[in-house]
Design a protein around this motif. Structure first.
Motif, mmCIF file in Angstrom:
data_model
loop_
_atom_site.group_PDB
_atom_site.id
_atom_site.type_symbol
_atom_site.label_atom_id
_atom_site.label_comp_id
_atom_site.label_asym_id
_atom_site.label_seq_id
_atom_site.Cartn_x
_atom_site.Cartn_y
_atom_site.Cartn_z
ATOM 1 N N ALA A 62 0.865 -1.177 0.000
ATOM 2 C CA ALA A 62 0.000 0.000 0.000
ATOM 3 C C ALA A 62 0.901 1.226 0.000
ATOM 4 C CB ALA A 62 -0.853 -0.007 1.265
ATOM 5 N N TYR A 63 1.111 1.821 -1.147
ATOM 6 C CA TYR A 63 2.002 2.980 -1.216
ATOM 7 C C TYR A 63 1.248 4.247 -0.854
ATOM 8 C CZ TYR A 63 5.175 -0.146 -3.623
ATOM 9 O OH TYR A 63 5.992 -1.194 -3.927
ATOM 10 N N SER A 64 1.800 5.028 0.063
ATOM 11 C CA SER A 64 1.086 6.255 0.429
ATOM 12 C C SER A 64 1.173 7.279 -0.689
ATOM 13 C CB SER A 64 1.586 6.819 1.755
ATOM 14 O OG SER A 64 2.978 6.787 1.839
ATOM 15 N N GLY A 65 2.175 7.182 -1.535
ATOM 16 C CA GLY A 65 2.270 8.075 -2.697
ATOM 17 C C GLY A 65 1.009 7.967 -3.537
ATOM 18 N N MET A 66 0.522 6.749 -3.710
ATOM 19 C CA MET A 66 -0.688 6.510 -4.499
ATOM 20 C C MET A 66 -1.906 7.057 -3.756
ATOM 21 S SD MET A 66 -1.427 5.296 -7.367
ATOM 22 C CE MET A 66 -2.834 4.747 -8.330
ATOM 23 N N ASN A 67 -1.919 6.852 -2.435
ATOM 24 C CA ASN A 67 -3.039 7.353 -1.636
ATOM 25 C C ASN A 67 -3.112 8.871 -1.657
ATOM 26 O OD1 ASN A 67 -4.499 5.218 -0.811
ATOM 27 N ND2 ASN A 67 -3.661 5.097 1.255
ATOM 28 N N GLN A 68 -1.965 9.535 -1.801
ATOM 29 C CA GLN A 68 -1.982 11.005 -1.876
ATOM 30 C C GLN A 68 -2.351 11.476 -3.279
ATOM 31 O OE1 GLN A 68 1.978 11.839 -0.662
ATOM 32 N NE2 GLN A 68 1.592 11.095 1.404
ATOM 33 N N LYS A 69 -2.820 10.552 -4.084
ATOM 34 C CA LYS A 69 -3.273 10.792 -5.449
ATOM 35 C C LYS A 69 -2.176 11.271 -6.371
ATOM 36 C CE LYS A 69 -6.313 9.549 -6.919
ATOM 37 N NZ LYS A 69 -6.377 8.102 -7.207
ATOM 38 N N LEU A 70 -1.085 10.583 -6.343
ATOM 39 C CA LEU A 70 -0.062 10.751 -7.355
ATOM 40 C C LEU A 70 0.339 12.190 -7.635
ATOM 41 C CD1 LEU A 70 -1.092 8.223 -10.128
ATOM 42 C CD2 LEU A 70 0.644 8.001 -8.404
ATOM 43 N N LYS A 71 1.545 12.515 -7.219
ATOM 44 C CA LYS A 71 2.023 13.869 -7.544
ATOM 45 C C LYS A 71 2.102 14.054 -9.058
ATOM 46 C CE LYS A 71 4.228 14.294 -3.159
ATOM 47 N NZ LYS A 71 5.398 13.821 -2.437
ATOM 48 N N LEU A 72 1.974 12.942 -9.814
ATOM 49 C CA LEU A 72 1.941 13.039 -11.273
ATOM 50 C C LEU A 72 0.618 13.632 -11.749
ATOM 51 C CD1 LEU A 72 3.279 9.473 -12.214
ATOM 52 C CD2 LEU A 72 4.557 11.607 -12.275
ATOM 53 N N GLY A 73 -0.433 13.539 -10.891
ATOM 54 C CA GLY A 73 -1.757 13.981 -11.309
ATOM 55 C C GLY A 73 -2.090 15.344 -10.747
ATOM 56 N N ARG A 74 -3.408 15.666 -10.651
ATOM 57 C CA ARG A 74 -3.823 16.981 -10.196
ATOM 58 C C ARG A 74 -4.092 17.037 -8.692
ATOM 59 N NH1 ARG A 74 -8.646 18.619 -13.945
ATOM 60 N NH2 ARG A 74 -8.788 16.386 -14.116
ATOM 61 N N GLY A 75 -3.849 15.908 -8.021
ATOM 62 C CA GLY A 75 -4.007 15.876 -6.581
ATOM 63 C C GLY A 75 -5.454 15.919 -6.130
ATOM 64 N N LYS A 76 -6.376 15.500 -6.994
ATOM 65 C CA LYS A 76 -7.790 15.561 -6.651
ATOM 66 C C LYS A 76 -8.314 14.146 -6.401
ATOM 67 C CE LYS A 76 -11.727 17.853 -8.656
ATOM 68 N NZ LYS A 76 -12.258 18.235 -9.948
ATOM 69 N N ILE A 77 -9.113 13.996 -5.344
ATOM 70 C CA ILE A 77 -9.676 12.682 -5.064
ATOM 71 C C ILE A 77 -10.925 12.471 -5.917
ATOM 72 C CG2 ILE A 77 -10.818 11.322 -3.269
ATOM 73 C CD1 ILE A 77 -8.719 12.453 -1.332
ATOM 74 N N ILE A 78 -10.980 11.314 -6.569
ATOM 75 C CA ILE A 78 -12.023 11.104 -7.576
ATOM 76 C C ILE A 78 -13.160 10.252 -7.030
ATOM 77 C CG2 ILE A 78 -12.455 10.178 -9.888
ATOM 78 C CD1 ILE A 78 -9.383 10.330 -10.259
ATOM 79 N N GLY A 79 -14.364 10.543 -7.441
ATOM 80 C CA GLY A 79 -15.531 9.688 -7.260
ATOM 81 C C GLY A 79 -15.757 9.237 -5.830
ATOM 82 N N GLU A 80 -15.953 7.931 -5.669
ATOM 83 C CA GLU A 80 -16.327 7.359 -4.381
ATOM 84 C C GLU A 80 -15.120 7.093 -3.504
ATOM 85 O OE1 GLU A 80 -19.767 6.595 -3.481
ATOM 86 O OE2 GLU A 80 -19.737 8.087 -5.071
ATOM 87 N N TYR A 81 -13.959 7.483 -3.935
ATOM 88 C CA TYR A 81 -12.729 7.167 -3.221
ATOM 89 C C TYR A 81 -12.815 7.514 -1.739
ATOM 90 C CZ TYR A 81 -7.716 7.482 -2.136
ATOM 91 O OH TYR A 81 -6.484 7.361 -1.576
ATOM 92 N N ARG A 82 -13.384 8.673 -1.406
ATOM 93 C CA ARG A 82 -13.457 9.120 -0.025
ATOM 94 C C ARG A 82 -14.299 8.205 0.858
ATOM 95 N NH1 ARG A 82 -11.781 13.767 1.822
ATOM 96 N NH2 ARG A 82 -10.984 15.319 0.378
ATOM 97 N N LYS A 83 -15.332 7.581 0.246
ATOM 98 C CA LYS A 83 -16.260 6.789 1.060
ATOM 99 C C LYS A 83 -15.804 5.349 1.220
ATOM 100 C CE LYS A 83 -20.231 9.230 -0.806
ATOM 101 N NZ LYS A 83 -21.223 9.055 -1.839
ATOM 102 N N ALA A 84 -14.825 4.943 0.441
ATOM 103 C CA ALA A 84 -14.623 3.508 0.273
ATOM 104 C C ALA A 84 -14.002 2.782 1.459
ATOM 105 C CB ALA A 84 -13.775 3.260 -0.974
ATOM 106 N N GLY A 85 -13.178 3.435 2.227
ATOM 107 C CA GLY A 85 -12.390 2.685 3.195
ATOM 108 C C GLY A 85 -12.938 2.685 4.600
ATOM 109 N N GLU A 86 -12.370 1.821 5.426
ATOM 110 C CA GLU A 86 -12.800 1.725 6.820
ATOM 111 C C GLU A 86 -12.464 3.005 7.576
ATOM 112 O OE1 GLU A 86 -12.351 -2.918 7.846
ATOM 113 O OE2 GLU A 86 -10.533 -1.755 7.628
ATOM 114 N N ASN A 87 -11.398 3.678 7.143
ATOM 115 C CA ASN A 87 -10.992 4.883 7.854
ATOM 116 C C ASN A 87 -11.618 6.139 7.261
ATOM 117 O OD1 ASN A 87 -9.343 3.137 9.220
ATOM 118 N ND2 ASN A 87 -7.629 3.446 7.807
#
Ligand SMILES: C[S@@+](CC[C@H](N)C(=O)[O-])C[C@H]1O[C@@H](n2cnc3c(N)ncnc32)[C@H](O)[C@@H]1O
Length: 285
Positions: A62-87
């Protein structure tokens, strides 16, 4: 497919060996004790294993780089991503992949792996650029493989269709098969109840490349249990851990169902893409 072996004296001896190795109580183990899973942090779990006790490591951290939405991208969380996890805001707890923590993880992988054995570590593009060089400090990196997911997924600058798999060795060991290509065309899992579930075929290919029967395979980032199912299918023993309760519950149900019914309840069909070499390797052509 190799069936799980019965609870023979030989299997019990193997089970005793796994229990001695882990020194901590398993969350779940199969009756023949060839498969055990632990709820634990990856580094702590690896530290609980004796040196040179594992035959193959196959893992998808589980890479935290990916969880921070890739510095390669626009840094925006997409779609249902926020709701999906236990935390709440995350799919799953992060592994803090600072270079220092990642090096500790790699050193533990090296210590628990026997000599002349292989390791496969999955990477997204961002983590490959930042963390993969550390693998070279510890292991003898042999190749960077590409998992082609056949269909495109999300992505800001070009839609993502691939992940990388770093293939490395501790000591000298050849591949068991000379006919595995370095691009693996295997479709992604869609609509899984475990957001990061990978196809079992990805792990089966790692095992086909590097394991003998009854090898002890280890995955310290178990997730939905795909690597455990791949190990059972290919006649290997398995130990793995994950920090999340959801992973433990999901994997226990999946492994127990597979043992009983010889069917994977969370991946009911082959996800092999249209590639003659792979289809031949899986005996499906
Ligand atoms: C990319 S997912 C693995 C997916 C898995 N390969 C599959 O097919 O389902 C990464 C996993 O690492 C787990 N994880 C996060 N931090 C961890 C840690 N510190 N130690 C162990 N596991 C951790 C997450 O709960 C998640 O299940």
């Amino acid at each position: 497919m190799t069936q799980p072996s019965k609870d023979t004296p030989e299997a019990r001896a193997v089970a005793g060996e796994i229990e001695k190795q882990t020194r901590v109580k398993a969350f779940f183990k199969t009756r023949d004790r060839r498969v055990s899973i632990f709820r634990n942090d990856a580094i702590r779990f690896l530290k609980s294993l004796p040196s040179a006790s594992v035959d193959l490591i196959i893992t998808d951290p589980a890479y935290s780089g990916m969880n921070q939405k890739l510095k390669l991208g626009r840094g925006k969380i997409i779609g249902e991503y926020r709701k999906a996890g236990e935390n709440g805001a995350k799919w799953f707890g992060e592994f803090h992949d600072t270079e220092e923590n990642y090096r500790s993880f790699l050193r533990e992988c090296y210590r628990v792996l026997k000599d002349d054995r292989h390791i496969y570590i999955m990477f997204d593009s961002f983590s490959l650029l930042s963390l993969a060089p550390a693998v070279r400090e510890v292991f003898d990196v042999k190749n960077v493989l590409c998992w082609d997911k056949v269909n495109i997924g999300l992505g800001h600058y070009f839609r993502r269709r691939h992940e990388f798999i770093l293939f490395a060795s501790k000591g000298k060991r050849g591949l068991r098969s000379k006919s595995i290509p370095d691009i693996w065309k295997i479709k992604r899992v869609v609509r899984s109840k475990y957001a990061t579930q990978k196809p079992t075929e990805v792990f089966e290919l790692m095992i086909k490349g590097s394991a003998d029967k009854d090898f002890l395979v280890c995955d310290p980032f178990l997730g939905s249990g795909s690597s455990a199912i791949a190990s059972i299918k290919t006649g290997c023993r398995f130990i793995g851990c994950d920090i999340s309760d959801k992973s433990m519950r999901f994997s226990r149900e999946r492994i127990a169902y597979f043992y009983k019914n010889k069917v994977d309840p969370f991946q009911t069909q082959s996800l092999l893409g249209d590639d003659g070499a792979l289809i031949k390797l899986f005996g499906a052509g």
